[in-house]
Design a protein around this motif. Structure first.
Motif, mmCIF file in Angstrom:
data_model
loop_
_atom_site.group_PDB
_atom_site.id
_atom_site.type_symbol
_atom_site.label_atom_id
_atom_site.label_comp_id
_atom_site.label_asym_id
_atom_site.label_seq_id
_atom_site.Cartn_x
_atom_site.Cartn_y
_atom_site.Cartn_z
ATOM 1 N N GLU A 38 54.858 40.862 42.836
ATOM 2 C CA GLU A 38 53.926 42.107 43.464
ATOM 3 C C GLU A 38 52.579 41.671 43.222
ATOM 4 O O GLU A 38 51.946 41.693 42.074
ATOM 5 N N PRO A 39 51.680 41.039 44.294
ATOM 6 C CA PRO A 39 50.455 40.394 44.112
ATOM 7 C C PRO A 39 49.668 41.766 43.587
ATOM 8 O O PRO A 39 49.937 43.049 43.760
ATOM 9 N N MET A 40 48.586 41.545 42.838
ATOM 10 C CA MET A 40 47.699 42.387 42.327
ATOM 11 C C MET A 40 47.091 43.400 43.266
ATOM 12 O O MET A 40 46.585 42.813 44.672
ATOM 13 N N ASP A 41 47.073 44.585 42.903
ATOM 14 C CA ASP A 41 46.134 45.494 43.666
ATOM 15 C C ASP A 41 44.674 45.348 43.568
ATOM 16 O O ASP A 41 44.429 44.568 42.367
ATOM 17 N N PRO A 42 43.695 45.921 44.089
ATOM 18 C CA PRO A 42 42.339 45.780 43.950
ATOM 19 C C PRO A 42 42.179 46.121 42.306
ATOM 20 O O PRO A 42 41.005 45.417 41.978
ATOM 21 N N ALA A 43 42.593 47.113 41.952
ATOM 22 C CA ALA A 43 42.185 47.367 40.550
ATOM 23 C C ALA A 43 42.549 46.392 39.648
ATOM 24 O O ALA A 43 41.631 46.210 38.558
ATOM 25 N N ARG A 44 43.731 46.062 39.732
ATOM 26 C CA ARG A 44 43.818 44.936 38.808
ATOM 27 C C ARG A 44 43.468 43.577 39.081
ATOM 28 O O ARG A 44 42.940 42.986 38.041
ATOM 29 N N LYS A 45 43.033 43.262 40.368
ATOM 30 C CA LYS A 45 42.181 42.020 40.268
ATOM 31 C C LYS A 45 40.792 42.252 39.660
ATOM 32 O O LYS A 45 40.259 41.458 39.170
ATOM 33 N N ARG A 46 40.427 43.531 39.868
ATOM 34 C CA ARG A 46 39.097 43.657 39.402
ATOM 35 C C ARG A 46 39.142 43.717 37.822
ATOM 36 O O ARG A 46 38.281 43.105 37.245
ATOM 37 N N ARG A 47 40.180 44.323 37.177
ATOM 38 C CA ARG A 47 40.241 44.203 35.768
ATOM 39 C C ARG A 47 40.423 42.841 35.270
ATOM 40 O O ARG A 47 39.865 42.316 34.293
ATOM 41 N N PHE A 48 41.157 42.048 35.992
ATOM 42 C CA PHE A 48 41.169 40.460 35.563
ATOM 43 C C PHE A 48 39.996 39.667 35.659
ATOM 44 O O PHE A 48 39.671 39.160 34.685
ATOM 45 N N PHE A 49 39.395 39.844 36.857
ATOM 46 C CA PHE A 49 37.811 39.493 37.058
ATOM 47 C C PHE A 49 37.180 39.426 35.831
ATOM 48 O O PHE A 49 36.401 38.887 35.019
ATOM 49 N N GLU A 50 36.930 40.998 35.391
ATOM 50 C CA GLU A 50 36.241 41.376 34.387
ATOM 51 C C GLU A 50 36.572 40.706 33.103
ATOM 52 O O GLU A 50 35.785 40.435 32.441
ATOM 53 N N LEU A 51 37.782 40.803 32.791
ATOM 54 C CA LEU A 51 38.281 40.109 31.772
ATOM 55 C C LEU A 51 37.792 38.559 31.581
ATOM 56 O O LEU A 51 37.231 38.085 30.542
ATOM 57 N N MET A 52 38.095 37.763 32.737
ATOM 58 C CA MET A 52 37.409 36.574 32.554
ATOM 59 C C MET A 52 36.033 36.202 32.388
ATOM 60 O O MET A 52 35.597 35.358 31.769
ATOM 61 N N VAL A 53 35.386 37.049 33.146
ATOM 62 C CA VAL A 53 33.889 37.004 32.907
ATOM 63 C C VAL A 53 33.385 37.337 31.413
ATOM 64 O O VAL A 53 32.493 36.763 30.928
ATOM 65 N N ALA A 54 34.014 38.481 30.789
ATOM 66 C CA ALA A 54 34.031 38.666 29.292
ATOM 67 C C ALA A 54 34.277 37.602 28.312
ATOM 68 O O ALA A 54 33.782 37.442 27.416
ATOM 69 N N ILE A 71 43.366 40.057 25.441
ATOM 70 C CA ILE A 71 43.636 38.971 26.518
ATOM 71 C C ILE A 71 44.993 39.189 26.967
ATOM 72 O O ILE A 71 45.313 39.271 28.186
ATOM 73 N N ARG A 72 45.925 39.010 26.057
ATOM 74 C CA ARG A 72 47.409 39.011 26.594
ATOM 75 C C ARG A 72 47.601 40.351 27.091
ATOM 76 O O ARG A 72 48.261 40.353 28.144
ATOM 77 N N ARG A 73 47.166 41.533 26.582
ATOM 78 C CA ARG A 73 47.792 42.741 27.226
ATOM 79 C C ARG A 73 47.025 42.874 28.473
ATOM 80 O O ARG A 73 47.843 43.467 29.398
ATOM 81 N N THR A 74 45.924 42.538 28.949
ATOM 82 C CA THR A 74 45.374 42.636 30.084
ATOM 83 C C THR A 74 46.065 41.841 31.297
ATOM 84 O O THR A 74 46.267 42.150 32.384
ATOM 85 N N VAL A 75 46.323 40.646 30.803
ATOM 86 C CA VAL A 75 46.921 39.738 31.612
ATOM 87 C C VAL A 75 48.119 40.320 32.015
ATOM 88 O O VAL A 75 48.910 39.993 33.430
#
Length: 590
Positions: free
Chosen positions: A77-93, A336-340
């Motif tokens: 199930e590819p990521m929806d926009p909300a999940r993609k955004r949350r993942f991106f924000e994690l990697m930036v942080a 990090i693990r929980r978010t991923v």
């Protein structure tokens, strides 16, 4: 002369005598291994004077997480926009400075996410955005359209498979025809984005590790020439092990060959993108860095097609464990693990390096004992050297890094089951309850715990250990048969009053302390106790602490242990003596 020939695992014909060496007793499996070719016969690498084995990793490479593209394509199930955004924000942080955000020509969701970055402040100005495209004009054009308006640095990543099987079976091109196709894609990128100063280019000869080295070199040199790679505007050449087919040293040889022979090496950022089909993706990446690679593409916790991309978390923390700053923040690994896990809808394995629930945990008794002693030595060095524990060199056995570096506490470092020993049991009681057990008591208590775990087959938590301890040592088997009705002590004189079921007995004892006095009084009513030694400890700390007296005594079977507990140290000691006297004539408690 010593024979240094190594035995083979081939199966001899006919019966094998029972005294034959073990390698001659091997039997062929039913696996059709003859259908496959080894990597050396598929890709000959003209590199005999390799230098990478003598190199060391001394700094972090350029990291490029590809979770939002490569990792996303691998999800049921590819990521929806909300999940993609949350993942991106994690990697930036976490501090990643280059992030591959999608394949904008492949889906509307990916295109829209790139547009979100272009039209918002989601990406900091110092983060480079990477977008991915095949060498097809219409797809390249749509990819360039997606990045319009992005002011941050952008990398357009062009790829085409170059290996013989892909050329023949998938693309229907010979070497010359495929090179023309790739250069046509390269010209399309220049046409649509060549005038954008903040855009740089990347090329991946997909399945590089199965491509003839001379052809890979020819293609890469042609692309960097077309794009006029320079030190001011370097081109990224990404050399993927798209399907792992060889031991990591072969990949390292391939990377060193390219590193040493590229025509515009000073104008190239040499990148790798290992997969994990053989389970050696991390090793491939590390050896590739030794061989000259500067940049690594991968996914957090190794998500990706089939067995996944190389795991950027393991790679980075491997550097950390060698004293090299990974330049990415893993100080809250559990978050990090929980978010991923939320974004991927995939759980991280319990034994996953560094982050799994059990990777800092020891059940084995010998391991637990070594870890407990390591922690004790670490604390002692901190006191001796006058430094905070976090500033000291880490050298606790079986723990390659301090779990606290990752935001973990020490609660789960030692856990007890039927494989555990006295050290782990003692460690849990000490960390959870503050009780320090003498070594001989550790041995004695471990026998009781072992009987319990052998019966239950389950892990034992600290609370259950304390319950067993209370049952064995604090709850006297004959409790109620004799009680201390009262005692008074003044100077060298002690008066003890004992109550049995039939009567109360008062006795005076001169010249000895209360503990010895109670032992004499108990002996006088038929409950002798021969005290070997007393050990004082406590439960908790401060005003809420309780004293615990651990008493070793001689019994009919040798030495044994009892304990007493009270807010008063003296009362806890007397309770321990009474427990020992009543335990002596009672069978041990299981």
């Amino acid at each position: 002369m010593t024979d240094t020939t190594f035995p083979t695992l081939s199966t001899p014909a006919g019966p094998v005598p029972p005294h034959a060496p073990v390698w001659n007793r091997q039997r062929a499996s039913q696996m059709p291994s003859h259908r496959y070719r080894d990597a050396y016969s598929r890709v000959e690498i003209p590199l005999m004077d390799r230098t990478w084995p003598a190199h060391r990793l001394t700094q972090a490479p350029l990291w490029v997480p590809v979770d939002l593209r490569d990792g996303n394509q691998a999800l049921a199930e590819p990521m929806d926009p909300a999940r993609k955004r949350r993942f991106f924000e994690l990697m930036v942080a976490m501090g990643y400075k280059e992030i591959e955000v999608g394949y904008p020509s492949a889906s509307q969701t990916d295109y829209d996410f790139v547009r979100l970055i272009a039209e918002s402040d989601l990406a900091p100005e110092d983060v480079t955005i990477v977008v991915f495209t095949p060498a097809r004009r219409d797809l390249i054009q749509r990819t360039v359209e997606s990045i319009r308006g992005i002011t941050q640095p952008v990398v357009i990543h062009l790829y085409t498979a170059t290996a013989p099987t892909w050329r023949d079976v998938v693309l229907g091109q010979d070497r010359a025809g495929l090179l023309d196709l790739i250069l046509a894609g390269g010209r399309d990128i220049l046409e649509f984005a060549g005038d954008l100063d903040h855009v740089r280019f990347e090329f991946s000869p997909e399945v590089f590790n199965l491509t003839e080295p001379d052809y890979a070199l020819e293609v890469c040199d042609a692309v960097t020439g077309l794009w006029e790679a320079s030190s001011d505007r370097p081109v990224i050449l990404n050399l993927p092990a798209t399907v792992e087919i060889a031991t990591p040293n072969v990949y390292a040889d391939q990377i060193e060959y390219m590193h040493r022979n590229l025509a515009r090496r000073d104008a190239v950022i040499l990148s790798v993108h290992p997969h994990n089909d053989r389970g050696t993706g991390v090793a491939c990446a590390e050896l590739a860095l030794l061989a000259g690679a500067q940049r690594v593409e991968g996914c957090l916790f190794g998500n990706g097609e089939r067995t996944g991309n190389v795991d950027l978390v393991t790679l980075a923390l491997n550097l950390h464990a060698q004293g090299v700053d990974p330049m990415v923040d893993f100080s809250d690994i559990d978050e990090i693990r929980r978010t991923v896990e939320h974004c991927n809808r995939l759980e991280v394995h319990t034994r996953h390096p560094y982050v799994g629930d059990l990777v800092h945990t020891a059940f084995s008794g010998t391991h637990q004992d070594a870890i407990r002693k390591g922690f004790a030595e670490h604390r002692a060095r901190a006191g001796t050297e006058g430094l905070p524990e976090r500033e000291l060199e880490w050298r606790v056995p079986y723990l390659p890094i301090d779990p606290a570096d990752l935001g973990r506490d020490y609660d789960a470092v030692i856990r007890v089951n039927s494989q555990s020993g006295k050290g782990g049991i003692a460690y849990l009681l000490e960390t959870e309850y503050g009780i320090t057990l003498p070594r001989r008591l550790q041995i004695d208590f471990a026998h009781h715990v072992q009987r319990h775990t052998d019966t239950s087959g389950a892990e034992v938590a600290a609370r259950e250990l304390w319950s067993i301890f209370e049952r064995v040592y604090l709850a006297a088997p004959g409790a109620g048969a004799v009680e201390i009705a009262g005692f008074e002590t003044t100077g060298d004189s002690t008066m003890i009053t004992l109550r049995t079921r039939d009567a109360e007995t008062m006795s005076h004892h001169e010249g000895i302390g209360p503990v010895e006095a109670l032992a004499e009084a108990l002996s006088e009513i038929g409950h002798p106790v021969d005290i070997v030694g007393l050990h004082q400890t406590s439960i908790g700390s401060g005003n809420d602490s309780e004293a615990v007296t651990l008493l070793e005594f001689r019994s009919d079977e040798g030495t044994a242990w009892a304990a007493g507990k009270d807010r008063s140290v003296l009362t806890s000691s007397l309770q321990a003596v009474l427990s020992a006297a009543l335990t002596r004539k009672t069978a041990p408690i299981a």
